[in-house]
Design an enzyme around this catalytic site. Sequence first.
Site, short mmCIF file in Angstrom:
data_model
loop_
_atom_site.label_atom_id
_atom_site.label_comp_id
_atom_site.label_asym_id
_atom_site.label_seq_id
_atom_site.Cartn_x
_atom_site.Cartn_y
_atom_site.Cartn_z
N ASP A 104 0.85 -1.19 0.00
CA ASP A 104 0.00 0.00 0.00
C ASP A 104 0.89 1.24 0.00
O ASP A 104 2.03 1.21 0.48
CB ASP A 104 -0.93 0.04 1.21
CG ASP A 104 -2.13 0.96 1.01
OD1 ASP A 104 -2.38 1.39 -0.14
OD2 ASP A 104 -2.81 1.27 1.99
N ASP A 147 -4.23 -2.47 -3.37
CA ASP A 147 -5.51 -1.78 -3.56
C ASP A 147 -5.39 -0.67 -4.61
O ASP A 147 -6.30 0.13 -4.79
CB ASP A 147 -6.04 -1.23 -2.24
CG ASP A 147 -5.16 -0.16 -1.62
OD1 ASP A 147 -4.18 0.29 -2.25
OD2 ASP A 147 -5.44 0.24 -0.48
#
Length: 158
Positions: A12, A73
């Site tokens: 991330d 993500d």
Amino acid sequence: MATRQTIYLYTDGAASGNPGPGGWGAVLVCGTHRKELSGGYRLTTNNRMELLAVIRGLEAIKWKDATVRIYSDSTYVVKTVTENWKRKKNQDLWARFDAVRAGFNLEFNWIKGHAGHPENERCDRLAVKAYSEGVLEEDNAYVESIETENICRTGKLL
């Protein structure tokens, strides 16, 4: 020869403002082994940190030809790799990614961010902590790119 286990790489990136201070976090898991990595930059973008998290995670893997399942993500990262989106920005990082990816069998998986996935949540906390509490590095390639963009737009040196 024994078959090596699959390595799971969770990543991330985050930025406070875009651009602004930013950080990246990565968690590597292989069997019972786990390694957490992170770093922060004074001025950068979220997309740069998302991509850098993948790069730094791959750079930390010592075996070549390993199978690595990457979970991110970042639509920007996953779709650029899996759907061959044009790489308009962050050329320095894409070149670095191409150099490091050559030694691995990679599988990219998109996961929804901030949806309770434990490893994604951990990576987010690592990234935020890196830019809010850590000693921040200079993202020289990014700073140079915005300086060049400003010169081209205004026609004068800053």
